[in-house]
Design a protein around this motif. Structure first.
Motif, PDB file in Angstrom:
ATOM      1  N   GLN A  40      56.921  36.905  37.341  1.00  0.00           N
ATOM      2  CA  GLN A  40      57.100  35.582  36.755  1.00  0.00           C
ATOM      3  C   GLN A  40      55.800  35.152  36.069  1.00  0.00           C
ATOM      4  O   GLN A  40      55.171  34.165  36.460  1.00  0.00           O
ATOM      5  N   PRO A  41      55.396  35.882  35.021  1.00  0.00           N
ATOM      6  CA  PRO A  41      54.107  35.575  34.381  1.00  0.00           C
ATOM      7  C   PRO A  41      54.046  34.185  33.780  1.00  0.00           C
ATOM      8  O   PRO A  41      52.966  33.581  33.735  1.00  0.00           O
ATOM      9  N   GLU A  42      55.189  33.646  33.349  1.00  0.00           N
ATOM     10  CA  GLU A  42      55.159  32.292  32.799  1.00  0.00           C
ATOM     11  C   GLU A  42      54.858  31.268  33.890  1.00  0.00           C
ATOM     12  O   GLU A  42      54.222  30.249  33.639  1.00  0.00           O
ATOM     13  N   ALA A  43      55.275  31.536  35.123  1.00  0.00           N
ATOM     14  CA  ALA A  43      54.940  30.642  36.236  1.00  0.00           C
ATOM     15  C   ALA A  43      53.448  30.739  36.540  1.00  0.00           C
ATOM     16  O   ALA A  43      52.784  29.712  36.747  1.00  0.00           O
ATOM     17  N   THR A  44      52.910  31.946  36.532  1.00  0.00           N
ATOM     18  CA  THR A  44      51.472  32.122  36.744  1.00  0.00           C
ATOM     19  C   THR A  44      50.699  31.337  35.687  1.00  0.00           C
ATOM     20  O   THR A  44      49.751  30.608  36.009  1.00  0.00           O
ATOM     21  N   GLU A  45      51.118  31.443  34.442  1.00  0.00           N
ATOM     22  CA  GLU A  45      50.464  30.714  33.354  1.00  0.00           C
ATOM     23  C   GLU A  45      50.562  29.194  33.566  1.00  0.00           C
ATOM     24  O   GLU A  45      49.597  28.465  33.374  1.00  0.00           O
ATOM     25  N   ILE A  50      43.202  43.204  41.411  1.00  0.00           N
ATOM     26  CA  ILE A  50      44.265  44.093  41.876  1.00  0.00           C
ATOM     27  C   ILE A  50      45.517  43.801  41.065  1.00  0.00           C
ATOM     28  O   ILE A  50      45.837  42.639  40.802  1.00  0.00           O
ATOM     29  N   ALA A  51      46.244  44.837  40.687  1.00  0.00           N
ATOM     30  CA  ALA A  51      47.467  44.655  39.906  1.00  0.00           C
ATOM     31  C   ALA A  51      48.410  43.685  40.621  1.00  0.00           C
ATOM     32  O   ALA A  51      48.603  43.792  41.839  1.00  0.00           O
ATOM     33  N   PRO A  52      49.001  42.733  39.885  1.00  0.00           N
ATOM     34  CA  PRO A  52      49.854  41.718  40.515  1.00  0.00           C
ATOM     35  C   PRO A  52      51.001  42.300  41.340  1.00  0.00           C
ATOM     36  O   PRO A  52      51.364  41.744  42.369  1.00  0.00           O
ATOM     37  N   GLU A  53      51.568  43.440  40.908  1.00  0.00           N
ATOM     38  CA  GLU A  53      52.692  44.006  41.656  1.00  0.00           C
ATOM     39  C   GLU A  53      52.294  44.500  43.043  1.00  0.00           C
ATOM     40  O   GLU A  53      53.137  44.603  43.927  1.00  0.00           O
ATOM     41  N   VAL A  54      51.010  44.767  43.255  1.00  0.00           N
ATOM     42  CA  VAL A  54      50.541  45.140  44.597  1.00  0.00           C
ATOM     43  C   VAL A  54      50.634  43.932  45.515  1.00  0.00           C
ATOM     44  O   VAL A  54      51.020  44.036  46.675  1.00  0.00           O
ATOM     45  N   HIS A  55      50.293  42.778  44.983  1.00  0.00           N
ATOM     46  CA  HIS A  55      50.384  41.544  45.771  1.00  0.00           C
ATOM     47  C   HIS A  55      51.839  41.148  46.005  1.00  0.00           C
ATOM     48  O   HIS A  55      52.173  40.580  47.028  1.00  0.00           O
ATOM     49  N   PHE A  56      52.674  41.369  45.029  1.00  0.00           N
ATOM     50  CA  PHE A  56      54.073  40.981  44.987  1.00  0.00           C
ATOM     51  C   PHE A  56      54.208  39.471  44.878  1.00  0.00           C
ATOM     52  O   PHE A  56      54.718  38.962  43.922  1.00  0.00           O
ATOM     53  N   ARG A  57      53.730  38.732  45.899  1.00  0.00           N
ATOM     54  CA  ARG A  57      53.712  37.263  45.832  1.00  0.00           C
ATOM     55  C   ARG A  57      52.278  36.828  45.550  1.00  0.00           C
ATOM     56  O   ARG A  57      51.349  37.269  46.222  1.00  0.00           O
ATOM     57  N   LEU A  58      52.142  35.937  44.575  1.00  0.00           N
ATOM     58  CA  LEU A  58      50.826  35.491  44.137  1.00  0.00           C
ATOM     59  C   LEU A  58      50.585  34.058  44.604  1.00  0.00           C
ATOM     60  O   LEU A  58      51.240  33.132  44.116  1.00  0.00           O
ATOM     61  N   PRO A  59      49.655  33.852  45.547  1.00  0.00           N
ATOM     62  CA  PRO A  59      49.393  32.498  46.047  1.00  0.00           C
ATOM     63  C   PRO A  59      48.382  31.731  45.183  1.00  0.00           C
ATOM     64  O   PRO A  59      47.446  32.308  44.643  1.00  0.00           O
ATOM     65  N   PHE A  60      48.609  30.426  45.090  1.00  0.00           N
ATOM     66  CA  PHE A  60      47.742  29.518  44.347  1.00  0.00           C
ATOM     67  C   PHE A  60      47.533  28.260  45.189  1.00  0.00           C
ATOM     68  O   PHE A  60      48.375  27.914  46.020  1.00  0.00           O
ATOM     69  N   GLY A  61      46.437  27.558  44.927  1.00  0.00           N
ATOM     70  CA  GLY A  61      46.186  26.286  45.593  1.00  0.00           C
ATOM     71  C   GLY A  61      45.502  25.314  44.658  1.00  0.00           C
ATOM     72  O   GLY A  61      44.896  25.710  43.657  1.00  0.00           O
ATOM     73  N   GLN A 109      44.182  34.420  50.530  1.00  0.00           N
ATOM     74  CA  GLN A 109      44.775  35.637  51.092  1.00  0.00           C
ATOM     75  C   GLN A 109      43.761  36.769  50.965  1.00  0.00           C
ATOM     76  O   GLN A 109      43.337  37.091  49.871  1.00  0.00           O
ATOM     77  N   HIS A 110      43.380  37.357  52.075  1.00  0.00           N
ATOM     78  CA  HIS A 110      42.385  38.425  52.039  1.00  0.00           C
ATOM     79  C   HIS A 110      43.018  39.801  51.911  1.00  0.00           C
ATOM     80  O   HIS A 110      42.330  40.787  51.741  1.00  0.00           O
ATOM     81  N   GLU A 111      44.308  39.866  52.022  1.00  0.00           N
ATOM     82  CA  GLU A 111      45.039  41.123  51.853  1.00  0.00           C
ATOM     83  C   GLU A 111      46.171  40.861  50.880  1.00  0.00           C
ATOM     84  O   GLU A 111      46.696  39.762  50.808  1.00  0.00           O
ATOM     85  N   PRO A 112      46.570  41.865  50.115  1.00  0.00           N
ATOM     86  CA  PRO A 112      47.734  41.671  49.244  1.00  0.00           C
ATOM     87  C   PRO A 112      48.956  41.250  50.060  1.00  0.00           C
ATOM     88  O   PRO A 112      49.122  41.645  51.221  1.00  0.00           O
ATOM     89  N   LEU A 113      49.806  40.435  49.460  1.00  0.00           N
ATOM     90  CA  LEU A 113      50.996  39.946  50.127  1.00  0.00           C
ATOM     91  C   LEU A 113      52.177  40.898  49.974  1.00  0.00           C
ATOM     92  O   LEU A 113      53.290  40.524  50.262  1.00  0.00           O
ATOM     93  N   GLY A 114      51.966  42.095  49.501  1.00  0.00           N
ATOM     94  CA  GLY A 114      52.968  43.143  49.319  1.00  0.00           C
ATOM     95  C   GLY A 114      54.391  42.830  49.720  1.00  0.00           C
ATOM     96  O   GLY A 114      54.698  41.803  50.277  1.00  0.00           O
ATOM     97  N   VAL A 115      55.265  43.723  49.400  1.00  0.00           N
ATOM     98  CA  VAL A 115      56.692  43.568  49.712  1.00  0.00           C
ATOM     99  C   VAL A 115      56.885  43.579  51.217  1.00  0.00           C
ATOM    100  O   VAL A 115      56.392  44.452  51.906  1.00  0.00           O
ATOM    101  N   ARG A 116      57.620  42.590  51.683  1.00  0.00           N
ATOM    102  CA  ARG A 116      57.898  42.517  53.129  1.00  0.00           C
ATOM    103  C   ARG A 116      59.368  42.468  53.366  1.00  0.00           C
ATOM    104  O   ARG A 116      60.124  41.948  52.692  1.00  0.00           O
TER     105      ARG A 116
END
Length: 182
Positions: free
Chosen positions: A127-132, A147-158, A175-182
């Protein structure tokens, strides 16, 4: 164009178009990464009870134009000082016109009135438009952007609502570790 902002609940029929469209969008965008993407999207949409998105700890708004639901979003309590944005959506015909930004601003204003001082959210890497949107609205990425965004899977913001741009108040959300697929 005059948009009507309605404070409501996920159970209100006016919310149904938003919820149905989000489920389809999640299933479609992540199909190649989740063989059961329709089931996963349905599960995600049912993950939280409606009352979490109601005052005093949450909020849910829809945006109506000419009698049709064209946008909306929600927040729920993340912790005592943090609201978590969820379900931000705009109809395809309304995108790239500032409506999602307005939804985020409306939710931030409600979060402040309800006593929150900061906001947390996650969006998917597809969802790059949401990131933007979130970057342009002053949200700080809480993940390693090298790190490539797909490694994180979910991208946190604050975002600190009392002092936008302040990042030290967000450190416990990082987040100190990627949120990868769970």
């Amino acid at each position: 164009m005059t948009y009507e902002i309605i404070d409501t609940t996920l159970l209100d029929p006016v919310a149904r178009p938003l919820l149905d469209a989000l489920e389809i969008e999640y299933a479609t965008r992540y199909r190649e990464f989740r063989p059961d993407s329709s089931a996963s999207a349905s599960e995600e949409m049912a993950r939280y009870p409606a009352e979490l998105f109601a005052p005093p700890e949450g909020a849910f708004i829809v945006v109506v134009l000419d009698g049709k639901t064209v946008g909306g979003g929600a927040f729920k309590r993340y912790d005592a000082t943090t609201a978590e944005l969820k379900r931000i959506w705009t109809h395809a015909s309304q995108r790239r016109q500032g409506l999602a930004r307005r939804v985020v601003q409306e939710l931030e204003a409600r979060a402040l009135r309800q006593g929150y001082r900061r906001v947390y959210l996650t969006t998917g890497f597809k969802q790059p438009e949401a990131t933007e949107l979130y970057l342009n609205a002053g949200y700080e990425p809480l993940f390693d952007r090298s790190i490539a965004p797909e490694v994180h899977f979910r991208l946190p913001f604050g975002k600190d609502l009392l002092e936008p741009g302040r990042t030290d108040s967000l450190e416990d959300l990082i987040q100190h570790e990627p949120l990868g697929v769970r």
